[in-house]
Write a protein that holds these residues in place. Structure first.
Motif, PDB file in Angstrom:
ATOM      1  N   GLY A  10     -59.711 -25.898   8.478  1.00 34.31           N
ATOM      2  CA  GLY A  10     -58.968 -25.408   7.772  1.00 34.31           C
ATOM      3  C   GLY A  10     -57.982 -26.442   7.101  1.00 34.31           C
ATOM      4  O   GLY A  10     -58.233 -27.620   7.454  1.00 34.31           O
ATOM      5  N   GLY A  12     -55.319 -28.067   7.997  1.00 35.82           N
ATOM      6  CA  GLY A  12     -54.747 -29.133   8.823  1.00 35.82           C
ATOM      7  C   GLY A  12     -56.043 -30.239   9.012  1.00 35.82           C
ATOM      8  O   GLY A  12     -55.514 -31.303   9.478  1.00 35.82           O
ATOM      9  N   THR A  21     -50.981 -28.829   3.620  1.00 35.68           N
ATOM     10  CA  THR A  21     -51.496 -27.650   4.100  1.00 35.68           C
ATOM     11  C   THR A  21     -50.884 -26.494   3.346  1.00 35.68           C
ATOM     12  O   THR A  21     -49.767 -26.915   2.360  1.00 35.68           O
ATOM     13  N   VAL A 147     -61.652 -19.053  -4.263  1.00 30.97           N
ATOM     14  CA  VAL A 147     -61.501 -17.430  -3.664  1.00 30.97           C
ATOM     15  C   VAL A 147     -60.007 -17.252  -3.788  1.00 30.97           C
ATOM     16  O   VAL A 147     -59.257 -17.850  -2.902  1.00 30.97           O
ATOM     17  N   SER A 175     -54.139 -22.176  10.788  1.00 39.34           N
ATOM     18  CA  SER A 175     -53.046 -21.229  11.292  1.00 39.34           C
ATOM     19  C   SER A 175     -53.509 -19.691  11.752  1.00 39.34           C
ATOM     20  O   SER A 175     -52.823 -19.173  12.579  1.00 39.34           O
ATOM     21  N   VAL A 178     -55.230 -16.047   8.062  1.00 36.74           N
ATOM     22  CA  VAL A 178     -55.853 -15.259   6.615  1.00 36.74           C
ATOM     23  C   VAL A 178     -57.209 -14.720   7.345  1.00 36.74           C
ATOM     24  O   VAL A 178     -57.971 -15.529   8.093  1.00 36.74           O
TER      25      VAL A 178
HETATM   26  P1  OAD Z   1     -52.429 -23.351   6.953  1.00 37.83           P
HETATM   27  O1  OAD Z   1     -51.444 -24.022   5.927  1.00 37.83           O
HETATM   28  O2  OAD Z   1     -52.178 -21.755   6.906  1.00 37.83           O
HETATM   29  O3  OAD Z   1     -52.354 -23.727   8.497  1.00 37.83           O
HETATM   30  C1  OAD Z   1     -52.671 -25.304   8.507  1.00 37.83           C
HETATM   31  C2  OAD Z   1     -52.630 -25.285  10.263  1.00 37.83           C
HETATM   32  O4  OAD Z   1     -53.104 -26.712  10.319  1.00 37.83           O
HETATM   33  C3  OAD Z   1     -51.149 -25.103  10.833  1.00 37.83           C
HETATM   34  O5  OAD Z   1     -51.627 -24.496  12.060  1.00 37.83           O
HETATM   35  C4  OAD Z   1     -50.897 -26.715  11.138  1.00 37.83           C
HETATM   36  O6  OAD Z   1     -50.174 -26.453  12.340  1.00 37.83           O
HETATM   37  C5  OAD Z   1     -52.142 -27.393  11.532  1.00 37.83           C
HETATM   38  N1  OAD Z   1     -51.981 -28.802  10.939  1.00 37.83           N
HETATM   39  C6  OAD Z   1     -51.129 -29.171  10.369  1.00 37.83           C
HETATM   40  N2  OAD Z   1     -51.358 -30.814  10.337  1.00 37.83           N
HETATM   41  C7  OAD Z   1     -52.343 -30.860  11.283  1.00 37.83           C
HETATM   42  C8  OAD Z   1     -52.996 -32.121  11.735  1.00 37.83           C
HETATM   43  N3  OAD Z   1     -52.677 -33.071  11.322  1.00 37.83           N
HETATM   44  N4  OAD Z   1     -53.932 -31.984  12.730  1.00 37.83           N
HETATM   45  C9  OAD Z   1     -54.267 -30.787  12.954  1.00 37.83           C
HETATM   46  N5  OAD Z   1     -53.632 -29.569  12.553  1.00 37.83           N
HETATM   47  C10 OAD Z   1     -52.818 -29.704  11.553  1.00 37.83           C
HETATM   48  O7  OAD Z   1     -53.995 -23.499   6.473  1.00 37.83           O
HETATM   49  P2  OAD Z   1     -55.170 -22.621   6.504  1.00 37.83           P
HETATM   50  O8  OAD Z   1     -55.248 -21.981   7.792  1.00 37.83           O
HETATM   51  O9  OAD Z   1     -56.386 -23.573   6.212  1.00 37.83           O
HETATM   52  O10 OAD Z   1     -56.623 -19.675   1.267  1.00 37.83           O
HETATM   53  O11 OAD Z   1     -54.716 -21.629   5.425  1.00 37.83           O
HETATM   54  C11 OAD Z   1     -56.012 -20.661   5.261  1.00 37.83           C
HETATM   55  C12 OAD Z   1     -56.056 -20.132   3.779  1.00 37.83           C
HETATM   56  O12 OAD Z   1     -54.850 -19.725   3.537  1.00 37.83           O
HETATM   57  C13 OAD Z   1     -56.397 -21.052   2.914  1.00 37.83           C
HETATM   58  O13 OAD Z   1     -57.864 -21.456   2.902  1.00 37.83           O
HETATM   59  C14 OAD Z   1     -55.713 -20.847   1.634  1.00 37.83           C
HETATM   60  C15 OAD Z   1     -54.354 -20.235   2.112  1.00 37.83           C
HETATM   61  O14 OAD Z   1     -53.603 -19.280   1.774  1.00 37.83           O
HETATM   62  C16 OAD Z   1     -56.667 -19.359  -0.112  1.00 37.83           C
HETATM   63  O15 OAD Z   1     -56.177 -19.966  -0.834  1.00 37.83           O
HETATM   64  C17 OAD Z   1     -57.568 -18.010  -0.511  1.00 37.83           C
END
Ligand code: OAD
Length: 231
Positions: A10, A12, A21, A147, A175, A178
């Motif tokens: 994701g 992060g 993020t 998407v 996180s 989703v």
């Molecule tokens: P999020 O922004 O929800 O979560 C990012 C995660 O990465 C969090 O748990 C942070 O703690 C972690 N994080 C931040 N910096 C980091 C680092 N340097 N190393 C490791 N971890 C770190 O992003 P996603 O989970 O990817 O969908 O979000 C999922 C989906 O929600 C995305 O694909 C997008 C969004 O809405 C769509 O647009 C359809």
């Protein structure tokens, strides 16, 4: 025995490459209304706004460089004797640019354009506009091939098959907010896979993982890859 490794990534994992993020403080969803820029309804209301949002992200992604976490996963694919598959929720191409070949973009890709009229896909130019026409059918219905909420993620059947065959399932930099991606760890664990979470902090679904490594991806991912490779 060579084991199948399935890795979910994701936002992060790309944070240390300078890409924002979604849900962290000052993340994309703190500064943009999700329903305006990441839903089909938002696109129908104001396609220029949505194109501007993704044009900015496409330009930022092109300027970003893969970090040590992307590079470690490419190394894992090269040296692990079993199969390694990355399922990414990210729309950047940093896994490919780090050298990973087996990558499924379940939420699409900034590199692709999609015609909403005929489903034709082509390589996106750096900037797209609502007036752009489809090279196949000529309709002015060009959208980013990403998407949006309310749409069905890509690669569903391939992902189901990969999850069913996973010996190790690792989730990196997401996180867990989703679906369907948020349900993969629990699904794999029930099927007998060893589950590993690598993230800055415990995610919402942290209890679905048997092993946890908390810290910046550029540190925890290379260390985990070294352990898997027995280095
Ligand atoms: P999020 O922004 O929800 O979560 C990012 C995660 O990465 C969090 O748990 C942070 O703690 C972690 N994080 C931040 N910096 C980091 C680092 N340097 N190393 C490791 N971890 C770190 O992003 P996603 O989970 O990817 O969908 O979000 C999922 C989906 O929600 C995305 O694909 C997008 C969004 O809405 C769509 O647009 C359809």
């Amino acid at each position: 025995m060579a084991r199948n490794i399935v890795i979910l990534t994701g936002a992060g994992i790309s944070a240390e490459s300078g890409l924002g993020t979604f849900r962290d403080e000052d993340g994309l969803w703190a500064n943009h209304a999700l329903e305006d820029v990441a839903t089909p309804e938002g696109f129908a209301r104001d396609p220029d706004l949505v194109h501007r949002f993704y044009n900015t992200r496409r330009i930022q992604a092109a300027a970003a460089r893969p970090n040590a976490a992307h590079e470690a996963l490419a190394r894992l694919e090269t040296w692990h004797l079993g199969h390694v598959l990355i399922i990414t929720q990210n729309v950047d191409d940093l896994h490919e640019r780090a050298g990973s070949h087996h990558v499924l973009h379940m939420h699409g890709s900034l590199r692709q354009a999609l015609c909403a009229a005929c489903d034709h896909r082509w390589t996106a130019p750096p900037e797209m506009h609502a007036s752009d026409t489809c090279p196949a059918c000529g309709a002015a219905a060009t959208r980013p091939d990403v998407v949006w909420f309310g749409e069905i993620p890509h690669w569903g059947a391939r992902i189901d098959e990969a999850l069913a065959g996973a010996d190790i399932f690792a989730s990196i930099g997401t996180s867990g907010e989703v679906y369907p991606a948020a349900a993969y760890a629990q699904h794999c664990r029930r099927l007998g896979a060893h589950t590993v979470e690598l993230n800055l902090e415990p995610s919402r679904g942290a209890r679905d993982f048997a092993e946890h490594h908390y810290g910046p991806a550029s540190e925890v991912v290379p260390a985990w890859v070294d352990r898997v490779l027995g280095a």
